[in-house]
Design an enzyme around this catalytic site. Structure first.
Site, PDB file in Angstrom:
ATOM      1  N   LYS A  10       0.669  -1.290   0.074  1.00  0.00           N
ATOM      2  CA  LYS A  10      -0.064  -0.027   0.078  1.00  0.00           C
ATOM      3  C   LYS A  10       0.863   1.172   0.122  1.00  0.00           C
ATOM      4  O   LYS A  10       2.071   1.048   0.203  1.00  0.00           O
ATOM      5  CB  LYS A  10      -0.949  -0.033   1.282  1.00  0.00           C
ATOM      6  CG  LYS A  10      -2.183  -1.413   1.258  1.00  0.00           C
ATOM      7  CD  LYS A  10      -2.941  -1.081   2.229  1.00  0.00           C
ATOM      8  CE  LYS A  10      -3.897  -2.236   2.198  1.00  0.00           C
ATOM      9  NZ  LYS A  10      -5.179  -1.986   3.208  1.00  0.00           N
ATOM     10  N   TYR A  50     -12.324  -2.547  -3.987  1.00  0.00           N
ATOM     11  CA  TYR A  50     -12.951  -2.765  -2.546  1.00  0.00           C
ATOM     12  C   TYR A  50     -14.424  -2.409  -2.796  1.00  0.00           C
ATOM     13  O   TYR A  50     -15.056  -2.210  -1.625  1.00  0.00           O
ATOM     14  CB  TYR A  50     -12.446  -1.692  -1.710  1.00  0.00           C
ATOM     15  CG  TYR A  50     -10.880  -1.763  -1.287  1.00  0.00           C
ATOM     16  CD1 TYR A  50     -10.678  -2.962  -0.632  1.00  0.00           C
ATOM     17  CD2 TYR A  50      -9.810  -1.162  -1.678  1.00  0.00           C
ATOM     18  CE1 TYR A  50      -9.544  -3.430  -0.163  1.00  0.00           C
ATOM     19  CE2 TYR A  50      -8.581  -1.364  -0.970  1.00  0.00           C
ATOM     20  CZ  TYR A  50      -8.461  -2.494  -0.362  1.00  0.00           C
ATOM     21  OH  TYR A  50      -7.043  -2.573  -0.068  1.00  0.00           O
ATOM     22  N   ASN A 113      -2.247   0.243   6.532  1.00  0.00           N
ATOM     23  CA  ASN A 113      -1.696  -1.086   7.197  1.00  0.00           C
ATOM     24  C   ASN A 113      -0.737  -1.938   6.234  1.00  0.00           C
ATOM     25  O   ASN A 113      -0.778  -2.972   6.523  1.00  0.00           O
ATOM     26  CB  ASN A 113      -2.873  -1.633   7.696  1.00  0.00           C
ATOM     27  CG  ASN A 113      -3.718  -2.179   6.625  1.00  0.00           C
ATOM     28  OD1 ASN A 113      -3.598  -1.720   5.519  1.00  0.00           O
ATOM     29  ND2 ASN A 113      -4.609  -3.311   6.773  1.00  0.00           N
ATOM     30  N   HIS A 116      -2.004  -5.410   1.711  1.00  0.00           N
ATOM     31  CA  HIS A 116      -3.444  -6.185   1.258  1.00  0.00           C
ATOM     32  C   HIS A 116      -2.966  -7.483   0.823  1.00  0.00           C
ATOM     33  O   HIS A 116      -2.224  -7.720   0.175  1.00  0.00           O
ATOM     34  CB  HIS A 116      -4.331  -5.508   0.416  1.00  0.00           C
ATOM     35  CG  HIS A 116      -5.465  -6.313   0.096  1.00  0.00           C
ATOM     36  ND1 HIS A 116      -6.599  -6.410   0.735  1.00  0.00           N
ATOM     37  CD2 HIS A 116      -5.696  -7.024  -1.155  1.00  0.00           C
ATOM     38  CE1 HIS A 116      -7.408  -7.322   0.058  1.00  0.00           C
ATOM     39  NE2 HIS A 116      -6.864  -7.782  -0.863  1.00  0.00           N
ATOM     40  N   GLU A 127      -9.610 -11.212  -7.376  1.00  0.00           N
ATOM     41  CA  GLU A 127      -8.597  -9.875  -7.172  1.00  0.00           C
ATOM     42  C   GLU A 127      -7.463 -10.068  -8.301  1.00  0.00           C
ATOM     43  O   GLU A 127      -6.917  -8.882  -8.665  1.00  0.00           O
ATOM     44  CB  GLU A 127      -7.994  -9.814  -5.714  1.00  0.00           C
ATOM     45  CG  GLU A 127      -9.144  -9.590  -4.907  1.00  0.00           C
ATOM     46  CD  GLU A 127      -8.773  -9.217  -3.438  1.00  0.00           C
ATOM     47  OE1 GLU A 127      -7.545  -9.797  -3.308  1.00  0.00           O
ATOM     48  OE2 GLU A 127      -9.613  -9.309  -2.440  1.00  0.00           O
TER      49      GLU A 127
HETATM   50  P1  CMP Z   1      -7.554  -4.489   3.573  1.00  0.00           P
HETATM   51  O1  CMP Z   1      -7.003  -5.849   4.035  1.00  0.00           O
HETATM   52  O2  CMP Z   1      -7.010  -3.936   2.494  1.00  0.00           O
HETATM   53  O3  CMP Z   1      -9.260  -4.439   3.199  1.00  0.00           O
HETATM   54  C1  CMP Z   1     -10.038  -3.322   3.554  1.00  0.00           C
HETATM   55  C2  CMP Z   1      -9.212  -2.266   4.246  1.00  0.00           C
HETATM   56  O4  CMP Z   1     -10.050  -1.483   5.050  1.00  0.00           O
HETATM   57  C3  CMP Z   1      -8.433  -2.960   5.489  1.00  0.00           C
HETATM   58  O5  CMP Z   1      -7.433  -3.674   5.013  1.00  0.00           O
HETATM   59  C4  CMP Z   1      -8.089  -1.718   6.221  1.00  0.00           C
HETATM   60  O6  CMP Z   1      -6.910  -1.066   5.877  1.00  0.00           O
HETATM   61  C5  CMP Z   1      -9.041  -0.926   5.756  1.00  0.00           C
HETATM   62  N1  CMP Z   1     -10.122  -0.418   7.028  1.00  0.00           N
HETATM   63  C6  CMP Z   1     -10.081   0.620   7.897  1.00  0.00           C
HETATM   64  N2  CMP Z   1     -11.055   0.153   8.696  1.00  0.00           N
HETATM   65  C7  CMP Z   1     -11.328  -0.998   9.012  1.00  0.00           C
HETATM   66  C8  CMP Z   1     -12.085  -1.920   9.853  1.00  0.00           C
HETATM   67  N3  CMP Z   1     -12.907  -1.214  10.732  1.00  0.00           N
HETATM   68  N4  CMP Z   1     -12.254  -3.014   9.575  1.00  0.00           N
HETATM   69  C9  CMP Z   1     -11.616  -3.514   8.535  1.00  0.00           C
HETATM   70  N5  CMP Z   1     -10.983  -2.951   7.691  1.00  0.00           N
HETATM   71  C10 CMP Z   1     -10.852  -1.858   7.796  1.00  0.00           C
END
Ligand code: CMP
Length: 140
Positions: A10, A50, A113, A116, A127
């Site tokens: 990311k 998403y 974070n 992904h 995906e």
């Molecule tokens: P990712 O695995 O990329 O999938 C969706 C993303 O939404 C997740 O990582 C997080 O970075 C983001 N996100 C933000 N808030 C939340 C939440 N409460 N629960 C899950 N994903 C979240």
């Protein structure tokens, strides 16, 4: 079974210049990079990727973050690649991620974070094909 999974490094991790360190963790765990590109996603590309989260309160912030800078999109292949990658990444929220995982070591927040990874065989199939044509995936 040998699987493929979609990985995205990311914008936060690209900005921190830890692409190589993250890819090295994949390789050391037996995952092979079989497709790879850098992209600066548009709102449409990130929003479509998403789409399953479209009704969640964090969707707007998620799309804004994922379009804030370039990402590295890869297909990883190997034995149990989907689960193995999720183990390497650690929990979605880095505060809950086990020590030594990518998110524990490189992520700042649940939004920024670092990585992904696909969460199931069905999402991996969707995906991978969302970002790569079959001719761009080099199984080996
Ligand atoms: P990712 O695995 O990329 O999938 C969706 C993303 O939404 C997740 O990582 C997080 O970075 C983001 N996100 C933000 N808030 C939340 C939440 N409460 N629960 C899950 N994903 C979240």
């Amino acid at each position: 079974a040998v699987e493929r999974t979609l990985s995205i490094i990311k914008p936060d991790a690209v900005a921190k210049n830890v692409v190589g360190e993250i890819v090295s963790r994949f390789e050391k765990a037996g995952l092979k990079v079989v497709a790879s590109k850098m992209a600066h996603l548009s709102d449409k590309e990130a929003g479509g990727f998403y789409a399953e989260h479209a009704e969640r309160p964090f969707y707007g912030d998620l799309v804004a973050f994922m379009t804030s800078g370039p990402v590295v999109v890869q297909v990883l292949e190997g034995e149990d690649a989907i689960a193995r990658n999720r183990e390497l990444m650690g929990a979605t929220n880095p505060k809950e991620a086990d020590a030594g995982t990518i998110r524990a070591d490189f992520a700042e927040s649940i939004d920024a974070n670092a990585v992904h990874g696909s969460d199931s065989p069905a999402s991996a199939a969707r995906e991978v094909s969302y970002f790569f044509a079959a001719t761009e995936v080099h199984s080996r």
